[in-house]
Scaffold this active site. Structure first.
Site, short mmCIF file in Angstrom:
data_model
loop_
_atom_site.label_atom_id
_atom_site.label_comp_id
_atom_site.label_asym_id
_atom_site.label_seq_id
_atom_site.Cartn_x
_atom_site.Cartn_y
_atom_site.Cartn_z
N ARG A 167 0.43 -0.85 0.60
CA ARG A 167 0.29 0.03 -0.11
C ARG A 167 0.61 1.21 0.27
NH1 ARG A 167 -5.53 0.06 1.32
NH2 ARG A 167 -6.27 -2.28 0.70
N ALA A 217 -3.70 -2.49 5.28
CA ALA A 217 -5.48 -1.41 5.83
C ALA A 217 -6.21 -3.28 4.76
CB ALA A 217 -5.75 -0.49 5.05
N SER A 218 -5.73 -4.13 4.64
CA SER A 218 -6.59 -5.15 4.00
C SER A 218 -7.09 -5.29 3.07
CB SER A 218 -7.61 -5.52 5.31
OG SER A 218 -6.99 -6.00 6.66
N HIS A 219 -8.75 -5.23 3.32
CA HIS A 219 -9.62 -4.92 1.58
C HIS A 219 -9.67 -3.25 1.30
CE1 HIS A 219 -12.15 -5.57 5.61
NE2 HIS A 219 -13.25 -4.03 4.72
N LYS A 228 -1.44 -2.65 12.65
CA LYS A 228 -1.53 -3.70 13.86
C LYS A 228 -0.73 -4.03 14.43
CE LYS A 228 -5.11 -5.45 10.31
NZ LYS A 228 -5.77 -6.42 9.42
#
Length: 256
Positions: A167, A217-219, A228
């Site tokens: 990201r 930020a995953s999805h 995290k």
């Protein structure tokens, strides 16, 4: 009404027995405001009669009230925060131009500064950009300093593994967090390249670390990033550890 009385009357959806369909509350009793949909905000109110930490009463309020409430409660403070960031946020060259672009945009300032990104068991998550309500090196460093304080209190010779994904600014946030931890005497293991999230759990366990940080930020859409924290078992940080870390974060100035 709003600016003169500092008291508001709004229709709400009750979440518990303490509220009727029409609730009156003083603006200073609002402890948190979160947007939970395009037209709905979630308010958290303090109740001085119940000695429970944090947010006690949750109510939903229509968007037509939000602008007046935010103007009353925070606009002066937001302008002060904005000026502070404009003069101090030099660690990332993208931040000052972004702040300059919203200098005359009250809504733009409100969205960036009306609250702090919250730290919980899921860590931090937000839009990348300038402000206390954004993911940037300052909010990441503040959270990391809180984590460092918690680890130094809770472990002898603590260590942390760090991983990051592809990201925007993930590598920068990971390296910035590593620098904060190292400055606090905490040993850091950081992957030299982006890796899948499970690799962070593996590293925490294999290296017997006290904690781990994954920048992801995953999805969420590409404009988001997240931070995290993991426990020594390679799992998401527990509620108790997150609460202690959050308490440390609350006492940290982003620019000192």
């Amino acid at each position: 009404m709003f600016k003169n009385s500092y008291s508001i009357a709004v229709p709400v959806l009750c979440f518990n027995k303490y509220f009727d369909e029409i609730t009156y509350f003083d603006i200073h009793h609002v402890s948190k405001i979160d947007k939970i949909s395009g037209t709905t905000y979630l308010f958290s109110l303090k109740n001085d009669n119940i000695k429970i930490k944090s947010y006690l009463h949750l109510i939903k309020i229509d968007i037509k009230y939000i602008k007046e409430i935010l103007e009353v409660m925070t606009m002066n403070d937001i302008n002060k925060l904005f000026d502070l960031w404009l003069s101090s946020a030099t660690a990332d060259r993208d931040l000052i131009p972004e702040l300059e672009s919203v200098k005359d945009d009250e809504d733009g300032k409100l969205d960036r500064f009306y609250k702090n990104l919250e730290f919980g068991t899921a860590g931090l998550r937000g839009v990348i950009g300038a402000g206390t309500n954004r993911m940037n090196v300052y909010t990441v460093n503040q959270a990391t300093q809180g984590l460092a304080d918690y680890l130094n209190e809770s472990f002898e010779n603590p260590s942390v593994a760090i991983a990051y994904d592809s990201r925007i600014k993930s590598k920068e946030f990971a390296e910035s967090a590593a620098g904060v931890l190292a400055a606090n005497g905490i040993k850091v293991y950081i992957y030299p390249e982006l890796v899948p999230t499970p690799m962070l759990s593996f590293a925490v366990r294999r290296l017997q670390c006290s904690s781990g940080i994954i920048i992801t930020a995953s999805h969420n859409p590409s404009k988001y990033n997240g931070y995290k924290c993991y426990d020594p078992n390679g799992y998401q940080m527990t509620d108790e550890a997150a609460e202690k870390t959050y308490n440390y974060i609350q006492n940290i100035d982003m620019f000192t």
